[in-house]
Scaffold this motif. Structure first.
Motif, PDB file in Angstrom:
ATOM      1  N   PRO A   5      26.559 -33.289   5.400  1.00 13.83           N
ATOM      2  CA  PRO A   5      25.956 -32.686   6.594  1.00 13.83           C
ATOM      3  C   PRO A   5      24.565 -33.244   6.879  1.00 13.83           C
ATOM      4  CG  PRO A   5      25.679 -31.225   4.740  1.00 13.83           C
ATOM      5  CD  PRO A   5      26.474 -32.406   4.232  1.00 13.83           C
ATOM      6  N   MET A   6      24.208 -33.292   8.126  1.00 15.11           N
ATOM      7  CA  MET A   6      22.842 -33.661   8.496  1.00 15.11           C
ATOM      8  C   MET A   6      21.880 -32.606   7.956  1.00 15.11           C
ATOM      9  SD  MET A   6      23.550 -34.816  12.457  1.00 15.11           S
ATOM     10  CE  MET A   6      21.797 -34.974  12.844  1.00 15.11           C
ATOM     11  N   GLY A   7      20.735 -33.064   7.460  1.00 19.64           N
ATOM     12  CA  GLY A   7      19.696 -32.155   6.980  1.00 19.64           C
ATOM     13  C   GLY A   7      19.790 -31.799   5.514  1.00 19.64           C
ATOM     14  N   TRP A   8      20.853 -32.246   4.825  1.00 20.68           N
ATOM     15  CA  TRP A   8      20.978 -31.917   3.397  1.00 20.68           C
ATOM     16  C   TRP A   8      19.748 -32.365   2.622  1.00 20.68           C
ATOM     17  CZ3 TRP A   8      20.841 -35.696  -0.429  1.00 20.68           C
ATOM     18  CH2 TRP A   8      21.028 -35.236  -1.735  1.00 20.68           C
ATOM     19  N   ALA A   9      19.295 -33.589   2.849  1.00 22.19           N
ATOM     20  CA  ALA A   9      18.218 -34.155   2.036  1.00 22.19           C
ATOM     21  C   ALA A   9      16.906 -33.411   2.222  1.00 22.19           C
ATOM     22  CB  ALA A   9      18.033 -35.637   2.361  1.00 22.19           C
ATOM     23  N   ILE A  10      16.701 -32.791   3.367  1.00 26.74           N
ATOM     24  CA  ILE A  10      15.442 -32.085   3.631  1.00 26.74           C
ATOM     25  C   ILE A  10      15.294 -30.900   2.683  1.00 26.74           C
ATOM     26  CG2 ILE A  10      14.142 -30.782   5.358  1.00 26.74           C
ATOM     27  CD1 ILE A  10      15.491 -32.597   7.485  1.00 26.74           C
ATOM     28  N   GLY A  11      16.328 -30.066   2.623  1.00 30.96           N
ATOM     29  CA  GLY A  11      16.288 -28.941   1.697  1.00 30.96           C
ATOM     30  C   GLY A  11      16.396 -29.384   0.251  1.00 30.96           C
ATOM     31  N   ALA A  12      17.288 -30.357  -0.017  1.00 24.30           N
ATOM     32  CA  ALA A  12      17.489 -30.811  -1.393  1.00 24.30           C
ATOM     33  C   ALA A  12      16.230 -31.435  -1.974  1.00 24.30           C
ATOM     34  CB  ALA A  12      18.648 -31.801  -1.446  1.00 24.30           C
ATOM     35  N   ALA A  13      15.423 -32.089  -1.135  1.00 27.20           N
ATOM     36  CA  ALA A  13      14.163 -32.665  -1.618  1.00 27.20           C
ATOM     37  C   ALA A  13      13.220 -31.574  -2.110  1.00 27.20           C
ATOM     38  CB  ALA A  13      13.507 -33.482  -0.512  1.00 27.20           C
ATOM     39  N   ILE A  14      13.194 -30.451  -1.408  1.00 28.27           N
ATOM     40  CA  ILE A  14      12.336 -29.333  -1.823  1.00 28.27           C
ATOM     41  C   ILE A  14      12.841 -28.737  -3.135  1.00 28.27           C
ATOM     42  CG2 ILE A  14      11.632 -26.989  -1.173  1.00 28.27           C
ATOM     43  CD1 ILE A  14      11.664 -28.051   1.768  1.00 28.27           C
ATOM     44  N   GLY A  15      14.165 -28.609  -3.270  1.00 25.77           N
ATOM     45  CA  GLY A  15      14.725 -28.145  -4.540  1.00 25.77           C
ATOM     46  C   GLY A  15      14.449 -29.103  -5.680  1.00 25.77           C
ATOM     47  N   THR A  16      14.478 -30.406  -5.392  1.00 29.30           N
ATOM     48  CA  THR A  16      14.166 -31.414  -6.405  1.00 29.30           C
ATOM     49  C   THR A  16      12.719 -31.285  -6.862  1.00 29.30           C
ATOM     50  OG1 THR A  16      15.781 -32.939  -5.422  1.00 29.30           O
ATOM     51  CG2 THR A  16      14.109 -33.887  -6.872  1.00 29.30           C
ATOM     52  N   ALA A  17      11.808 -31.121  -5.909  1.00 32.35           N
ATOM     53  CA  ALA A  17      10.392 -30.969  -6.246  1.00 32.35           C
ATOM     54  C   ALA A  17      10.144 -29.690  -7.040  1.00 32.35           C
ATOM     55  CB  ALA A  17       9.545 -30.983  -4.972  1.00 32.35           C
ATOM     56  N   ALA A  18      10.888 -28.638  -6.735  1.00 29.92           N
ATOM     57  CA  ALA A  18      10.747 -27.401  -7.504  1.00 29.92           C
ATOM     58  C   ALA A  18      11.199 -27.612  -8.943  1.00 29.92           C
ATOM     59  CB  ALA A  18      11.550 -26.277  -6.853  1.00 29.92           C
ATOM     60  N   GLY A  19      12.254 -28.383  -9.114  1.00 28.37           N
ATOM     61  CA  GLY A  19      12.782 -28.629 -10.450  1.00 28.37           C
ATOM     62  C   GLY A  19      11.932 -29.581 -11.267  1.00 28.37           C
ATOM     63  N   ASN A  20      11.193 -30.474 -10.594  1.00 26.60           N
ATOM     64  CA  ASN A  20      10.353 -31.440 -11.303  1.00 26.60           C
ATOM     65  C   ASN A  20       9.089 -31.688 -10.491  1.00 26.60           C
ATOM     66  OD1 ASN A  20       9.210 -33.477 -12.785  1.00 26.60           O
ATOM     67  ND2 ASN A  20      10.927 -34.900 -12.601  1.00 26.60           N
ATOM     68  N   PRO A  21       8.092 -30.847 -10.647  1.00 17.43           N
ATOM     69  CA  PRO A  21       6.868 -30.985  -9.847  1.00 17.43           C
ATOM     70  C   PRO A  21       6.018 -32.189 -10.230  1.00 17.43           C
ATOM     71  CG  PRO A  21       6.623 -29.220 -11.452  1.00 17.43           C
ATOM     72  CD  PRO A  21       8.054 -29.664 -11.523  1.00 17.43           C
ATOM     73  N   HIS A  22       6.389 -32.910 -11.269  1.00 20.67           N
ATOM     74  CA  HIS A  22       5.580 -34.035 -11.734  1.00 20.67           C
ATOM     75  C   HIS A  22       6.003 -35.371 -11.121  1.00 20.67           C
ATOM     76  CE1 HIS A  22       3.925 -31.241 -14.605  1.00 20.67           C
ATOM     77  NE2 HIS A  22       5.124 -31.000 -15.093  1.00 20.67           N
ATOM     78  N   ALA A  23       7.105 -35.403 -10.384  1.00 19.17           N
ATOM     79  CA  ALA A  23       7.588 -36.650  -9.801  1.00 19.17           C
ATOM     80  C   ALA A  23       7.512 -36.572  -8.276  1.00 19.17           C
ATOM     81  CB  ALA A  23       9.036 -36.912 -10.226  1.00 19.17           C
ATOM     82  N   PRO A  24       6.986 -37.623  -7.616  1.00 16.43           N
ATOM     83  CA  PRO A  24       7.027 -37.635  -6.150  1.00 16.43           C
ATOM     84  C   PRO A  24       8.469 -37.646  -5.667  1.00 16.43           C
ATOM     85  CG  PRO A  24       5.598 -39.372  -7.027  1.00 16.43           C
ATOM     86  CD  PRO A  24       6.364 -38.825  -8.179  1.00 16.43           C
ATOM     87  N   VAL A  25       8.703 -36.985  -4.553  1.00 16.26           N
ATOM     88  CA  VAL A  25      10.045 -36.917  -3.965  1.00 16.26           C
ATOM     89  C   VAL A  25       9.981 -37.495  -2.561  1.00 16.26           C
ATOM     90  CG1 VAL A  25      11.947 -35.418  -3.288  1.00 16.26           C
ATOM     91  CG2 VAL A  25      10.603 -34.868  -5.328  1.00 16.26           C
ATOM     92  N   VAL A  26      10.846 -38.463  -2.276  1.00 14.58           N
ATOM     93  CA  VAL A  26      10.906 -39.086  -0.958  1.00 14.58           C
ATOM     94  C   VAL A  26      12.217 -38.688  -0.294  1.00 14.58           C
ATOM     95  CG1 VAL A  26      11.062 -41.260   0.310  1.00 14.58           C
ATOM     96  CG2 VAL A  26       9.436 -41.022  -1.570  1.00 14.58           C
TER      97      VAL A  26
END
Length: 621
Positions: free
Chosen positions: A480-501
């Motif tokens: 689906p369109m927009g998956w990466a937008i939310g998933a990027a925020i979840g990724t950053a929550a799971g690992n706040p030490h790595a930049p997320v693009v």
């Protein structure tokens, strides 16, 4: 035991908020205790009346010093996308929650995406109180209203209404095991508000979920012996690495190296390997490389090991016969995946770790003469690979190095790969974003294949789940369109030490860009890279290439950098490679909040989408 009369009596008598003690624990508190036991850090959701007792329990737990917190999304689909990204990054269970009715139905697309891509997720929706079922209460979504259970039935591994408090613990345990076992995926529990508030008959979780969810290593000894016999007769082996190889990628690459086997990846497995690996031949499938298909079509390749791949359209190049033939051995833990390859020479089901550890051990025990021959073959292939890697792998190398304005999307991928730190997680959204990233994103110095955890350290306990997403994540199914937008925020929550693009399109940003304000609220370093071409790009180019009517793809001019600033983030407008190189990447990666790059790309550049077009033109045949 409780009945509906008892529920109503308790609801009238209980205070608005109660701090649980050793003698008072609600069912919502018990649910929170299980999530804490599993090491879950965040619940992603949007509050509402029917789900409020769960938020109350989270608040009480935080006051007691608990670690489970919550992140409030702007839309319930965004919450489920965040849980998806969190699960991929941490290897833990993704958890998303929503209130009854529209809250639950808003999650449906995102839950279906997790189902199609095998992402473990616990989905919890609220319901009005049991006595009000059938009375046309506000936002009722039970079997007597808008039946969300019926909707979730087709996109979950387990799906149930908790109609009595005594059911909650048992159904929760059942659901979590279904979410974690192969085939993994989302599970759904719909819980009435009065069940959440009912007193628990236990003071703590009755079971240890970490023990119950330990992976079970399936081993087919006879199958492994048959595969070893095939490998002994094979002269040229090619390995297709799929997205299911995350936990076993070390052993698979070690096998390829010892065997002198070239390997290719599916689009959703590109992030598991280094693009600079000398035996790597590129991506096979949507957005893939001609070199990957050539490796599979090579007449000397007499055995193809397809490992950990679901065999859908995007990871088979539209069911291309260069892969789907009787030279293929399909190796997977999922019977569902194996059922899609009846033409294969052999099926081997079992733990990928066990299978490839044994293959590696067998090769290492061979006599020195065989090892010397293998090393010689490997050296020759590495030398030939270095001669053509950069010039031949890319479809349009001239655009990859172009200084033209507006910036070529190919050149944008080059800059993203070179500018960002090595620890960066990239997520590519549906459509052209996936095509450009799968083909052209080539970050340097990606030493993949070691047994390391998400933060680069060696894990203390290899039995525990860990990040298996690699440096690039995308959705190869449902998409689906927009998956990466939310998933990027979840990724950053799971690992706040790595930049997320987050690489996304202007269409996706207009659809789901409001979630950027979540990154603002959570002070997350997420870089949103918007491919701004004023169009639904894949629709536009698909219509042109397929000879269809040119309709419905145009989007209005939008200043996304200004939109980011309006939501509380930072924004930069990018029109050229020089604009990219002028960015202070170190400052961006150290900033406690999101940054949006509004990139005006050349709208006439056609993404590598040939396999998708071929399927559309042939009606999926």
């Amino acid at each position: 035991m409780f009945d509906n009369v008892e529920f109503e009596r308790q609801e009238k008598s209980r205070p608005a908020a109660t701090t649980p003690t050793a003698h008072t624990m609600d069912m919502a508190d018990l649910l929170v205790a299980y999530l804490e036991q599993m090491g879950v850090d965040y619940v992603f959701g949007v509050p509402g009346g029917a789900i409020e007792p769960l938020y109350d329990a989270i608040a009480r737990n935080l006051r007691r010093g608990g670690n489970l917190s919550h992140i409030v999304a702007r839309h319930e689909a965004g919450a489920a996308f965040m849980a998806d990204g969190y699960a991929r990054e941490t290897g833990k269970m993704g958890v998303c929650v929503a209130t009854s009715g529209p809250g639950a139905t808003n999650m449906l697309t995102a839950v279906a995406t997790a189902y199609a891509n095998g992402v473990p997720m616990l989905v919890i929706s609220g319901q009005p109180a049991l006595p009000s079922f059938g009375k046309h209460t506000l936002q009722e979504s039970s079997c007597t209203g808008i039946d969300v259970l019926g909707m979730f039935r087709h996109c979950t591994r387990y799906n149930s209404l908790v109609s009595h408090p005594m059911q909650l613990e048992w159904k929760l345990i059942t659901a979590l095991q279904h979410a974690s076992r192969t085939p993994a995926g989302p599970v759904h529990l719909s819980v009435p508000v009065d069940v959440f508030r009912a007193p628990s008959n236990v003071r703590a979780p009755s079971y240890d979920m970490n023990s119950l969810l330990q992976p079970v290593a399936l081993v087919d000894d006879n199958g492994i012996e048959r595969l070893r016999a095939l490998l002994a007769r094979a002269r040229n082996v090619v390995v297709l690495v799929g997205s299911g190889c995350g936990e076993s990628i070390h052993s698979i690459l070690q096998f390829a190296t010892l065997k002198g086997a070239t390997f290719v990846t599916t689009p959703d497995a590109k992030g598991l390997v280094s693009p600079q690996h000398p035996l790597y031949r590129g991506v096979f499938g949507f957005g893939g490389h001609g070199t990957a298909e050539a490796a599979l079509r090579d007449p000397s390749a007499d055995l193809i090991l397809a490992v950990g791949t679901s065999m859908g359209e995007w990871n088979t190049g539209g069911w291309c016969d260069s892969l789907l033939n009787n030279r293929m051995v399909h190796i997977d833990e999922s019977e569902e995946h194996l059922a899609r390859t009846p033409m294969a020479r052999m099926h081997l089901r079992g733990s990928l770790n066990v299978i490839f550890d044994r293959l590696v051990s067998h090769i290492q025990q061979e006599n020195p003469q065989d090892e010397q021959a293998t090393a010689h073959r490997r050296a020759m292939r590495e030398l030939s690979f270095k001669a053509w890697r950069t010039s031949d792998m890319l479809e349009a190398p001239h655009a990859y190095f172009s200084d033209a304005t507006p910036i070529k999307p190919q050149r944008l991928m080059k800059e993203l790969g070179e500018l960002m730190p090595h620890s960066t997680r990239y997520l590519a959204d549906a459509g052209n974003s996936i095509a450009w990233a799968a083909h052209y994103l080539q970050p340097r110095d990606r030493r993949m294949g070691e047994r390391r955890s998400a933060d680069g350290a060696r894990p203390r306990d290899l039995g525990k789940r860990r990040s298996t997403g690699g440096w690039l994540r995308l959705t190869s199914h449902f998409a689906p369109m927009g998956w990466a937008i939310g998933a990027a925020i979840g990724t950053a929550a799971g690992n706040p030490h790595a930049p997320v693009v987050c690489i996304t399109g202007d269409g996706s940003m207009l659809m789901s860009g409001q979630e950027l304000s979540v990154a603002v609220a959570e002070q997350q370093c997420v870089i949103f890279v918007v491919l701004n071409d004023r169009a639904l790009g894949m629709v536009k180019h698909g219509q042109r290439l397929g000879g269809a009517e040119q309709i419905g793809y145009e989007l209005p001019a939008t200043d996304f950098a200004a939109l980011s600033r309006a939501l509380g983030g930072r924004g930069h407008t990018i029109r050229s490679a020089k604009d990219m190189q002028a960015l202070d990447i170190k400052a961006i990666c150290n900033y406690p909040g999101p940054t949006l790059l509004d990139v005006y790309i050349d709208p006439e550049e056609v993404p590598p989408m040939g396999s998708r077009l071929r399927v559309l033109m042939n009606d999926g045949q």
